[in-house]
Design an enzyme around this catalytic site. Structure first.
Site, PDB file in Angstrom:
ATOM      1  N   ASN A  50      33.721  25.867  38.997  1.00  9.90           N
ATOM      2  CA  ASN A  50      34.536  27.205  38.751  1.00  9.90           C
ATOM      3  C   ASN A  50      33.995  28.223  38.061  1.00  9.90           C
ATOM      4  OD1 ASN A  50      34.816  26.014  36.470  1.00  9.90           O
ATOM      5  ND2 ASN A  50      37.027  25.680  36.369  1.00  9.90           N
ATOM      6  N   LYS A  51      32.746  28.166  37.613  1.00  9.09           N
ATOM      7  CA  LYS A  51      31.949  28.723  36.988  1.00  9.09           C
ATOM      8  C   LYS A  51      31.342  30.184  37.783  1.00  9.09           C
ATOM      9  CE  LYS A  51      32.872  27.293  32.979  1.00  9.09           C
ATOM     10  NZ  LYS A  51      33.866  25.841  33.315  1.00  9.09           N
ATOM     11  N   HIS A  52      30.795  31.024  37.230  1.00  8.04           N
ATOM     12  CA  HIS A  52      30.161  32.241  38.065  1.00  8.04           C
ATOM     13  C   HIS A  52      28.715  31.865  38.706  1.00  8.04           C
ATOM     14  CE1 HIS A  52      32.594  35.786  36.002  1.00  8.04           C
ATOM     15  NE2 HIS A  52      33.272  35.009  36.660  1.00  8.04           N
TER      16      HIS A  52
END
Length: 376
Positions: free
Chosen positions: A182-184
């Site tokens: 879910n991180k960039h």
């Protein structure tokens, strides 16, 4: 209507190409060339000299605490409202987390409460940037300098974010990132420690790799674990990092869309768009139920799930965690703002693969769901 997940990563760049290079070359372990390249590029992006890739963001925090020689009886000040990885890194080292409440507007630690929590046992402040806006770092750094404290910056959610134009991940002695999906920037699982201190970097590399002695392999003066990061993960991370500016812009556009379409919805408090030191990067798009709503984030999660919309509730506060209550930590402590965030906060789909059509559906479903909630 198909289910809209709370997060779906975007993997349509050079990920497959770089993974094939790993397979074709046979370099799939932690000794592959993509690892060093990813460390160098990520540390440079964060404005740091050194990067040490590890298995995940939790491991990055734990090794950062150990590298700073924080141990038995030492105190580390941190927000009550955060993920348990932050407190666990401290308690696993035998040290004591000391909590401060949150700012109800930015959802970050309330820096006004920091100084009163400093004692002669305080060794560090863990500065955790939450959900999209960074902590007011200047005030934390001033206190650290005044009292001779270390800064551990948890920038897990801040890829591409800045504070007064300076990259998040560039503050204090040591900073950490996560590369969860879910991180960039994702590597599936993974994390990184970044620092400007050569000795600290070397210490982290040793802790990452079982503390092998440099001159004699399989001989150890100290115990640690295996936190190595693979060439396969680094290949994916490098492809993701190539698009960080694009991804950050994409996230901000999502945040602006949701804000425009939800701003007049009774019962909802929207995230702050910007402060005088940063523009929200909307790692996730968080929402708060206001005091007119009788129910909790769990009620909203149930209603939205019935409509095919994935959500996540906000973090639970550390003083409310059963595992720490059983251990006798934080007895009688209350953190009003953090408790409100934990009870009333949730975030809606905002992954990088989210489509315009999906955002339109989500916004309408959120408005309908909050309209079904009981009022006080």
């Amino acid at each position: 209507m198909s289910f809209i997940p709370v997060n779906e990563p975007l993997l349509d760049g050079n990920e497959k190409k770089y993974l094939c290079e790993c397979i074709d070359s046979g370099w799939i372990s932690s000794e592959g060339p993509f690892v060093r390249e990813f460390e160098e590029r990520m540390s440079r992006t964060a404005g740091r000299k050194y990067g040490i890739a590890v298995t995940n963001g939790t491991a990055a925090l734990e090794l950062a605490v150990r590298a700073l020689c924080i141990g038995e009886g030492d105190e580390v000040i941190m927000p009550a409202f955060t993920i348990i990885s932050c407190a666990m890194a401290v308690t696993n080292a035998g040290a004591v987390p000391v909590l401060v409440d949150s700012d109800i507007h930015t959802w970050n630690m309330n820096v006004d409460e920091l100084e009163e929590k400093i004692t002669d046992r305080t060794k560090a402040i863990m500065m955790v940037h939450t959900y999209g806006l960074p902590v007011d770092a200047d005030r934390v750094l001033e206190l650290a300098e005044k009292y001779g404290l270390k800064i551990i910056e948890d920038a897990a959610e801040m890829h591409g974010q800045t504070y007064k134009g300076r990259p998040c991940g560039s503050f204090g002695e040591i900073s950490t990132f996560s590369f969860y999906p879910n991180k960039h920037v994702t590597t599936g699982e993974g994390g990184m420690i970044v620092t400007d201190d050569a000795e600290l970097a070397e210490r982290c590399r040793s802790l990452r790799n079982l503390c092998f002695k440099k001159d004699i392999r399989y001989v150890h003066d100290e115990l640690s674990g295996n936190y190595r990061f693979t060439n396969l993960q680094a290949a994916v991370g490098l492809a993701q990092l190539e698009r960080l500016e694009e991804f950050a812009g994409r996230k901000r556009a999502m945040g602006q869309y949701y804000t425009q379409h939800l701003k007049d919805t009774p019962g909802l408090i929207l995230p702050v768009e910007q402060t005088d030191y940063a523009q929200n990067i909307y790692w996730v798009y968080g929402l708060l139920l206001d005091e007119s709503i009788q129910g909790t984030n769990l009620d909203m999660q149930r209603l939205l799930s019935e409509e095919g919309i994935g959500t996540r509730t906000f973090f639970q506060c550390m003083h409310m965690q059963p595992v720490y209550q059983k251990a006798g930590l934080f007895a009688g402590e209350r953190y009003r703002n953090g408790e409100y965030l934990a009870e009333k906060g949730f975030y809606i789909p905002s992954g990088l693969a989210l489509t315009q059509e999906q955002m339109e559906i989500v916004a309408e479903k959120v408005k309908t769901a909050v309209g079904k909630m009981d009022r006080v």
